[in-house]
Scaffold this motif. Sequence first.
Motif, PDB file in Angstrom:
ATOM      1  N   GLU A 117      47.710 -44.818 -19.957  1.00  9.35           N
ATOM      2  CA  GLU A 117      47.210 -44.217 -21.195  1.00  9.35           C
ATOM      3  C   GLU A 117      45.747 -44.617 -21.441  1.00  9.35           C
ATOM      4  O   GLU A 117      44.918 -43.783 -21.813  1.00  9.35           O
ATOM      5  CB  GLU A 117      48.076 -44.650 -22.388  1.00  9.35           C
ATOM      6  CG  GLU A 117      49.452 -44.025 -22.403  1.00  9.35           C
ATOM      7  CD  GLU A 117      50.379 -44.581 -23.475  1.00  9.35           C
ATOM      8  OE1 GLU A 117      51.337 -43.884 -23.824  1.00  9.35           O
ATOM      9  OE2 GLU A 117      50.148 -45.720 -23.951  1.00  9.35           O
ATOM     10  N   LYS A 118      45.440 -45.905 -21.207  1.00  8.20           N
ATOM     11  CA  LYS A 118      44.053 -46.378 -21.402  1.00  8.20           C
ATOM     12  C   LYS A 118      43.111 -45.705 -20.409  1.00  8.20           C
ATOM     13  O   LYS A 118      42.003 -45.309 -20.758  1.00  8.20           O
ATOM     14  CB  LYS A 118      43.982 -47.888 -21.247  1.00  8.20           C
ATOM     15  CG  LYS A 118      44.552 -48.631 -22.433  1.00  8.20           C
ATOM     16  CD  LYS A 118      44.487 -50.134 -22.240  1.00  8.20           C
ATOM     17  CE  LYS A 118      45.137 -50.865 -23.401  1.00  8.20           C
ATOM     18  NZ  LYS A 118      45.171 -52.308 -23.210  1.00  8.20           N
ATOM     19  N   LEU A 120      43.453 -42.789 -18.986  1.00  2.00           N
ATOM     20  CA  LEU A 120      43.268 -41.395 -19.391  1.00  2.00           C
ATOM     21  C   LEU A 120      42.310 -41.307 -20.581  1.00  2.00           C
ATOM     22  O   LEU A 120      41.434 -40.445 -20.611  1.00  2.00           O
ATOM     23  CB  LEU A 120      44.620 -40.752 -19.739  1.00  2.00           C
ATOM     24  CG  LEU A 120      44.568 -39.295 -20.177  1.00  2.00           C
ATOM     25  CD1 LEU A 120      43.981 -38.410 -19.074  1.00  2.00           C
ATOM     26  CD2 LEU A 120      45.953 -38.803 -20.567  1.00  2.00           C
ATOM     27  N   ALA A 121      42.459 -42.213 -21.538  1.00  2.00           N
ATOM     28  CA  ALA A 121      41.562 -42.219 -22.706  1.00  2.00           C
ATOM     29  C   ALA A 121      40.116 -42.476 -22.271  1.00  2.00           C
ATOM     30  O   ALA A 121      39.188 -41.815 -22.759  1.00  2.00           O
ATOM     31  CB  ALA A 121      42.017 -43.273 -23.713  1.00  2.00           C
ATOM     32  N   ARG A 122      39.917 -43.441 -21.324  1.00  2.00           N
ATOM     33  CA  ARG A 122      38.558 -43.717 -20.815  1.00  2.00           C
ATOM     34  C   ARG A 122      37.989 -42.480 -20.116  1.00  2.00           C
ATOM     35  O   ARG A 122      36.814 -42.143 -20.299  1.00  2.00           O
ATOM     36  CB  ARG A 122      38.581 -44.902 -19.858  1.00  2.00           C
ATOM     37  CG  ARG A 122      38.615 -46.246 -20.552  1.00  2.00           C
ATOM     38  CD  ARG A 122      38.327 -47.398 -19.603  1.00  2.00           C
ATOM     39  NE  ARG A 122      39.227 -47.437 -18.473  1.00  2.00           N
ATOM     40  CZ  ARG A 122      40.364 -48.111 -18.411  1.00  2.00           C
ATOM     41  NH1 ARG A 122      40.741 -48.839 -19.436  1.00  2.00           N
ATOM     42  NH2 ARG A 122      41.115 -48.095 -17.332  1.00  2.00           N
ATOM     43  N   LYS A 124      38.744 -39.353 -20.660  1.00  2.00           N
ATOM     44  CA  LYS A 124      38.405 -38.338 -21.665  1.00  2.00           C
ATOM     45  C   LYS A 124      37.113 -38.689 -22.381  1.00  2.00           C
ATOM     46  O   LYS A 124      36.288 -37.819 -22.649  1.00  2.00           O
ATOM     47  CB  LYS A 124      39.549 -38.177 -22.666  1.00  2.00           C
ATOM     48  CG  LYS A 124      40.731 -37.425 -22.083  1.00  2.00           C
ATOM     49  CD  LYS A 124      41.839 -37.225 -23.099  1.00  2.00           C
ATOM     50  CE  LYS A 124      42.978 -36.418 -22.512  1.00  2.00           C
ATOM     51  NZ  LYS A 124      44.040 -36.151 -23.494  1.00  2.00           N
ATOM     52  N   ASP A 125      36.903 -39.995 -22.684  1.00  2.00           N
ATOM     53  CA  ASP A 125      35.652 -40.429 -23.316  1.00  2.00           C
ATOM     54  C   ASP A 125      34.473 -40.163 -22.385  1.00  2.00           C
ATOM     55  O   ASP A 125      33.411 -39.694 -22.815  1.00  2.00           O
ATOM     56  CB  ASP A 125      35.702 -41.921 -23.665  1.00  2.00           C
ATOM     57  CG  ASP A 125      36.604 -42.215 -24.859  1.00  2.00           C
ATOM     58  OD1 ASP A 125      36.946 -41.267 -25.605  1.00  2.00           O
ATOM     59  OD2 ASP A 125      36.957 -43.410 -25.037  1.00  2.00           O
ATOM     60  N   GLU A 126      34.689 -40.469 -21.103  1.00  3.28           N
ATOM     61  CA  GLU A 126      33.635 -40.254 -20.107  1.00  3.28           C
ATOM     62  C   GLU A 126      33.302 -38.766 -20.000  1.00  3.28           C
ATOM     63  O   GLU A 126      32.129 -38.379 -19.937  1.00  3.28           O
ATOM     64  CB  GLU A 126      34.131 -40.784 -18.750  1.00  3.28           C
ATOM     65  CG  GLU A 126      33.106 -40.740 -17.645  1.00  3.28           C
ATOM     66  CD  GLU A 126      33.681 -41.293 -16.344  1.00  3.28           C
ATOM     67  OE1 GLU A 126      33.408 -40.674 -15.291  1.00  3.28           O
ATOM     68  OE2 GLU A 126      34.391 -42.313 -16.386  1.00  3.28           O
ATOM     69  N   LYS A 128      33.738 -36.502 -22.326  1.00  2.91           N
ATOM     70  CA  LYS A 128      33.068 -36.089 -23.560  1.00  2.91           C
ATOM     71  C   LYS A 128      31.590 -36.491 -23.504  1.00  2.91           C
ATOM     72  O   LYS A 128      30.708 -35.696 -23.832  1.00  2.91           O
ATOM     73  CB  LYS A 128      33.761 -36.740 -24.756  1.00  2.91           C
ATOM     74  CG  LYS A 128      33.187 -36.324 -26.085  1.00  2.91           C
ATOM     75  CD  LYS A 128      33.923 -36.986 -27.231  1.00  2.91           C
ATOM     76  CE  LYS A 128      33.272 -36.646 -28.557  1.00  2.91           C
ATOM     77  NZ  LYS A 128      33.894 -37.360 -29.659  1.00  2.91           N
TER      78      LYS A 128
END
Length: 178
Positions: A117-118, A120-122, A124-126, A128
């Motif tokens: 999960e972390k 995937l979140a990183r 997505k931030d990258e 963005k």
Amino acid sequence: MLGRALKVFQAHLGFFDTVVAVPSKKAALEAWGSSQDLFHTGLASAAEEKDAIRAALAHPGVVLKRPAGSRDPFTAEPGLPKVKSQPKKPAVPKMSPQREPKPTPEPPDRGELGAAEKALARLKDEMKSSAEELARKKKELASEEREAKNKFHAREREFEQRLAKAKRDFARAARKGK
């Protein structure tokens, strides 16, 4: 009832053990007055005790009884079980056997799930941040493109004016030279 072979069945009903000689389980249930299938619930079965079988066969279709758990003979009208007097003891509630509680399963390890999960979140931030950077660069390039076109058009007008003047000068010189 005499036309069919008799079978002897036994059941524990209330304070009594009972036996009856009848042609079928259905007939036994009717003799006992039961609307519930006592055979299915395990409260009734085929009789195995020889004295009980002999007594039931001697009285076909009659429910014979004896006090529950005793070795008394089966009869059509037994008395109630006799209780031996004992010193009164405080009543202890009968405890059903304690079942081991089912162990509550430990929750599964979230380590790998949390890491995924972390990650995937990183990502997505990258993505963005990358999209924002590309949008900024795109805006800069559009601005540079407009500026370059404006400079080109300005120079183009200047060259067109020079060309027009050169054509006029050439035409004048050509007329004078005649």
